[in-house]
Design a protein around this motif. Structure first.
Motif, short mmCIF file in Angstrom:
data_model
loop_
_atom_site.label_atom_id
_atom_site.label_comp_id
_atom_site.label_asym_id
_atom_site.label_seq_id
_atom_site.Cartn_x
_atom_site.Cartn_y
_atom_site.Cartn_z
N GLN A 84 0.83 -1.20 0.00
CA GLN A 84 0.00 0.00 0.00
C GLN A 84 0.87 1.25 0.00
O GLN A 84 2.00 1.24 0.51
CB GLN A 84 -0.92 0.02 1.24
CG GLN A 84 -1.91 -1.13 1.31
CD GLN A 84 -2.95 -1.06 0.22
OE1 GLN A 84 -3.28 0.02 -0.29
NE2 GLN A 84 -3.51 -2.22 -0.15
N ASP A 95 -0.24 -3.60 4.56
CA ASP A 95 -1.46 -3.51 5.34
C ASP A 95 -1.71 -4.82 6.09
O ASP A 95 -0.97 -5.81 5.93
CB ASP A 95 -2.67 -3.14 4.46
CG ASP A 95 -2.98 -4.20 3.40
OD1 ASP A 95 -2.40 -5.30 3.45
OD2 ASP A 95 -3.80 -3.89 2.52
N TYR A 172 -4.93 -0.58 12.72
CA TYR A 172 -3.55 -0.12 12.87
C TYR A 172 -2.88 -0.85 14.04
O TYR A 172 -1.74 -1.32 13.93
CB TYR A 172 -3.57 1.39 13.11
CG TYR A 172 -2.24 2.04 13.34
CD1 TYR A 172 -1.52 2.59 12.29
CD2 TYR A 172 -1.70 2.15 14.62
CE1 TYR A 172 -0.30 3.22 12.50
CE2 TYR A 172 -0.48 2.76 14.84
CZ TYR A 172 0.21 3.30 13.78
OH TYR A 172 1.42 3.92 14.00
N ARG A 175 -2.17 -4.51 13.30
CA ARG A 175 -1.06 -4.65 12.34
C ARG A 175 0.29 -4.48 13.04
O ARG A 175 1.20 -5.30 12.86
CB ARG A 175 -1.23 -3.59 11.24
CG ARG A 175 -0.09 -3.54 10.24
CD ARG A 175 -0.54 -2.86 8.95
NE ARG A 175 -0.97 -1.49 9.15
CZ ARG A 175 -0.20 -0.41 8.94
NH1 ARG A 175 1.04 -0.56 8.55
NH2 ARG A 175 -0.67 0.80 9.11
#
Length: 258
Positions: A84, A95, A172, A175
């Motif tokens: 990304q 991502d 977020y 991840r």
């Protein structure tokens, strides 16, 4: 007429375990009115100590299996390809979908399960995420992390609804926590802050990689073939940090497995 008998071994006649023998002894003592109550208490205390030692031994074995599996897992995890682009920072990133697609099959292969659970907000206004890594042999590690809420753009202006900010922050957090907990690295051929695309590594950088490869006991030509280059000196400079980190991580994992 003679009859042939089929003689089989019955597992129920196996010798009793030490715990079974202890329970039987306690029952005999409890039923004997001539035995002082202090003797029964001593036997019960001994049984508790035996159970505690058994639990401690099982816990040690589960931890040993956990860390052995983690070492093997990290040694197999790839550098996840960034897929990304961030237009604001002029850079690329991997991502959550890319990380899970490339990493989770290996994580599951080694007996791990991973979970992340949002749990309100802390005193700093950050989203609390409870994380847990469990292993098939029984050991579990867990904790919590505070993730700053992603509600504004690069200029500081709010650009998301509350629901969008929650979803973005949770994604977020998952991840970054997944990468941190399993030491997953990301890399990309198109890093927006890379500088000269065609520059190759210096002789000093080549020597650094050579030493790391030697320490792992790897074959340099095979390593170059895997990177699809003819020689270490042909490695692009923008990939040096990624490859050095990869090799150092594998050395660290190899050392912890000894």
């Amino acid at each position: 007429m003679s009859t042939s008998l089929d003689v089989r071994t019955d597992d129920t006649h196996l010798a009793p375990s030490p715990d079974d023998r202890m329970v039987a002894a306690i029952e005999r003592v409890a039923m004997d009115p001539t035995v002082p109550i202090e003797r029964l208490k001593e036997m019960l205390a001994m049984k508790e100590r035996m159970e505690d030692r058994a639990l401690e031994a099982a816990d040690r074995l589960a931890k040993k299996a956990f860390f052995a599996a983690m070492s093997k897992c990290q040694a197999e995890l790839p550098v996840v390809t960034k897929n990304q682009k961030n237009d604001h920072t002029k850079s690329t990133y991997a991502d959550l979908a890319a990380i899970e697609q490339q990493a989770m099959p290996i994580i599951h292969k080694h007996g791990f399960a991973v979970s992340f659970q949002p749990d309100g907000y802390n005193e700093l206004g950050e989203l609390r995420i409870l994380w847990e890594i469990s292993h098939e042999d029984g050991h579990v590690r867990n904790g919590d992390a505070g993730i700053p809420v992603d509600a504004a753009g690069s200029q500081g202006k709010v650009n998301k609804t509350g629901t969008q900010a929650f979803g973005s922050t949770a994604t977020y957090g998952r991840r970054y926590l997944l990468c941190m907990l399993f030491n997953i690295s990301t890399g990309d051929d198109r890093d927006g802050n890379r500088g000269d695309d065609d520059a190759t590594i210096t002789n000093q950088q080549r020597d650094e990689l050579q030493n790391l490869i030697d320490e792992l006991g790897w074959n340099v030509p095979d390593y170059c073939k895997w990177l699809e280059i003819d020689a270490l000196t042909h490695l692009k400079a923008r990939f040096f940090a990624r490859e050095k980190q990869r090799l150092e991580t594998k050395i660290s994992v190899k050392g912890s497995a000894k």
